[in-house]
Write an enzyme that holds these catalytic residues in place. Structure first.
Site, PDB file in Angstrom:
ATOM      1  N   CYS A   1      -9.826  -3.921 -10.404  1.00  0.00           N
ATOM      2  CA  CYS A   1      -9.352  -2.560  -9.715  1.00  0.00           C
ATOM      3  C   CYS A   1      -7.786  -2.717  -9.156  1.00  0.00           C
ATOM      4  O   CYS A   1      -7.134  -1.834  -8.671  1.00  0.00           O
ATOM      5  CB  CYS A   1     -10.082  -1.941  -8.634  1.00  0.00           C
TER       6      CYS A   1
ATOM      7  N   ARG B   1       2.747  -9.869  -0.801  1.00  0.00           N
ATOM      8  CA  ARG B   1       2.866  -8.556  -1.709  1.00  0.00           C
ATOM      9  C   ARG B   1       3.722  -7.336  -1.084  1.00  0.00           C
ATOM     10  O   ARG B   1       4.066  -6.544  -2.033  1.00  0.00           O
ATOM     11  CB  ARG B   1       1.394  -7.944  -1.972  1.00  0.00           C
TER      12      ARG B   1
ATOM     13  N   ASN C   1      -4.312  -7.351  -6.616  1.00  0.00           N
ATOM     14  CA  ASN C   1      -2.957  -7.284  -5.636  1.00  0.00           C
ATOM     15  C   ASN C   1      -3.064  -8.237  -4.665  1.00  0.00           C
ATOM     16  O   ASN C   1      -2.139  -9.086  -4.515  1.00  0.00           O
ATOM     17  CB  ASN C   1      -3.123  -5.919  -4.986  1.00  0.00           C
ATOM     18  N   ASP C   2      -4.160  -8.363  -4.031  1.00  0.00           N
ATOM     19  CA  ASP C   2      -4.293  -9.470  -3.030  1.00  0.00           C
ATOM     20  C   ASP C   2      -4.700 -10.846  -3.575  1.00  0.00           C
ATOM     21  O   ASP C   2      -4.229 -11.884  -2.876  1.00  0.00           O
ATOM     22  CB  ASP C   2      -5.468  -9.068  -1.946  1.00  0.00           C
TER      23      ASP C   2
ATOM     24  N   HIS D   1       0.828  -1.186   0.186  1.00  0.00           N
ATOM     25  CA  HIS D   1       0.089   0.131  -0.091  1.00  0.00           C
ATOM     26  C   HIS D   1       0.777   1.165   0.010  1.00  0.00           C
ATOM     27  O   HIS D   1       0.291   2.362  -0.612  1.00  0.00           O
ATOM     28  CB  HIS D   1      -1.004  -0.081   1.222  1.00  0.00           C
TER      29      HIS D   1
END
Ligand code: PEP
Ligand code: MG
Length: 543
Positions: A501, A464, A453-454, A204
């Site tokens: 997304c 990540r 991403n996850d 993040h």
């Protein structure tokens, strides 16, 4: 380490955020107050220490005002209020009285008295039941750090001993790890780049650095032992290269590179048959979203605002903020993701328990179900926005139908008494178990978005945030595309929307594969919108 004739040292790290920077290093040191000077004083010595305290309070107060003005201009009024509150605490005569009393009775120096008195305040606040009061404990810690920074001649959040590092101006911050709170804490106006020992490209913090347009490179363990404050360093956020002591020729080459990519790309018109929305992490993204005429906001990471503000917002504050975003998007959809707190987005002021394995721990939906106070406040604010607007609430880290229904019931219970309009409830597809029951999920949800991403992290068991395993963080494999096709099929069958997304959606290289898998809607960082629209248009025309 490769060196050339001019003693340039070239290191290969991992690119996190695009852009190049050449400047001097500022070493970030989180433990900068761990070795405070502690000494006994008496007589006139006590007076001198009390004067040091008063001077430190004055300077810390002035710095707080400057920060408040800057945050208000750059981020928002509500976020700036935290600094007003800190200044009020700082100026409370009772605080000066307690610190001076400690010097007088204990014969301690200024640093020691400030440390003791503020630690004591912090402890007392932390022991109080009331959640709001407990959260103020982090303000006390912040005030203590600010006072000790002044006494130790340190720049806030940075260890800058010498003129050499320009006292933190136009610096390249070198730190062990880029965390979301460090990214927002550091004075962005004077930060040209980040170089860190650890931290993955999809962390993040990296996403935030990209949002703010600050070049960043990570994956250089042991770097802090090789650099010092003031050392000249060049970083290339496109290639991941970091050069210590760059030569003038190298710098010239980098300047050519710096001119290559304009900061704000020219907008590209919408594409018929392919929706490109924007991911919003910070206020600056909203400005770019509108400038790029995005087709909506496909992911509003609402938790980042809490991170910036360093506190929770009230129902009214959240309502005002969300209503302003809905209004700014003039009828286009805004997918509000419920706070995805936990893992690498631990909000320090919540004092969450330490976890051995936080990305598999108390995060997202799980945390919201355990912290109903936080969930209810946000749900109510969103429901208030729904009068006259259709509101999308997106649930993070959902694992199955049962969990979604439970969380939805909690949201519905929280908003029962609020007059409201249409509210759609959707989820992030980012945990494999939810993806594998996509059809069942679509029977109970109104929409969904794939968080690649996850999903990559959990599908391939690869962290990540960890630069050590970033070589394995590679979603472009048949099993991944099979999963995406399955999701697109389930969405089509249900006749309900699906978008993507995660960061992958913003990479034009994958546009063709996403389209082939049946994806016709993505949400990307606002600056990536033109490139994705171009790629999609070309592909549609080729068909
Ligand atoms: C994702 O996981 O892909 C996602 C978009 O959510 P975040 O990056 O905020 O975890
Ligand atoms: Mg996610």
């Amino acid at each position: 380490m490769p060196t050339n004739a001019n003693n340039e040292k070239r290191l290969q790290g991992q690119p996190l955020s695009e852009g190049c920077a050449v400047s001097r290093v500022c070493l970030f040191n989180d433990g900068r107050h761990s070795n405070l000077p502690m000494y006994r004083v008496e007589g006139t010595g006590m007076k001198r220490e009390m004067e040091r305290v008063r001077r430190a309070m004055k300077i810390a107060g002035e710095r707080l005002e400057t920060v408040r003005d800057k945050v208000e201009k750059k981020i928002g009024k509500a976020e700036a209020e935290i600094f007003v509150a800190q200044k009020m605490i700082l100026e409370d005569p009772a605080l000066t009285k307690d610190i001076e009393g400690n010097i007088e009775t204990g014969g301690t120096n200024a640093e020691s008295a400030i440390d003791q008195v503020l630690n004591d305040y912090e402890k007392r606040l932390l022991s109080i039941e009331n959640q709001y009061i407990r959260e103020r404990a982090s303000d006390i810690g912040e005030i203590k750090r600010r006072l000790l920074d002044v006494l130790g001649n340190m720049r806030p959040s940075l260890q800058c001993h010498s003129e050499a590092c320009r006292h933190g101006r136009d610096r390249i911050v070198v730190a062990e790890e880029l965390t979301p709170s460090l990214t927002v804490d550091i004075d962005m106006d004077h930060t040209l780049g980040f170089v860190t020992e650890h931290g993955g490209v999809n962390s993040h913090a990296a996403i935030l650095a990209r949002s703010m347009g600050i070049p960043a490179v990570s994956g250089l363990p042991g770097l802090r032992e090789q650099v010092g404050c003031g050392m000249e360093l060049m970083l290339n956020g496109y290639t991941g290269e970091v050069i210590l002591w760059p030569t003038p020729e190298t710098i010239k080459q980098a300047e050519i590179e710096m001119d290559r990519v304009p900061h704000a790309p020219e907008p590209e018109p919408s594409v018929n048959g392919f929706t490109v929305m924007a991911n919003v992490n910070a206020f600056s993204d909203l400005r770019d979203t509108r400038a790029q005429a995005a087709d909506g906001i496909g992911l509003y990471r609402t938790e980042f605002e809490l991170l910036v503000a360093g506190r929770l917002f009230t129902e009214t504050e959240l309502f005002e903020r969300y209503a302003a975003v809905v209004k700014a998007m003039v009828g286009k959809p805004v997918l509000f993701r419920l706070f995805d707190i936990g893992s690498d987005k631990k909000l320090p002021f919540l004092n969450l328990p330490r976890e051995e394995n936080p990305s598999l721990g108390w995060r997202g939906a799980r945390l919201l179900m355990g912290r109903t106070d936080i969930l209810r406040t946000q749900a109510r604010a969103l429901a208030m926005c729904s009068m006259g607007h259709r509101i999308h609430i997106m649930y993070p880290m959902i694992v199955d139908v049962e969990q979604f229904l439970k969380l939805k019931a909690m949201v519905c219970d929280a908003i029962r008494d609020i007059p409201r309009g249409e509210i759609l409830h959707g989820i992030m597809f980012e945990v494999p178990s939810a993806c594998l029951q996509a059809e069942a999920m679509y029977r109970v949800i109104d929409f969904a978005s794939v968080g690649t991403n996850d999903l990559t992290q959990y599908l391939f068991a690869v962290d990540r945030d960890n630069a050590m395993v970033s070589g394995d963080y590679q979603p472009d494999r048949p099993v991944f595309w099979k999963l995406i096709s399955g999701l697109a099929q389930a969405a089509r069958k249900a006749g309900k929307p699906l978008s993507v997304c995660g960061e992958m959606a913003g990479n034009p290289e994958y546009a063709e594969k996403f389209m082939a898998a049946g994806i016709a809607s993505v949400s990307v960082s606002p600056r990536r919108i033109p490139a994705i629209r171009k790629a999609a248009r070309d592909l549609i025309e080729k068909r």
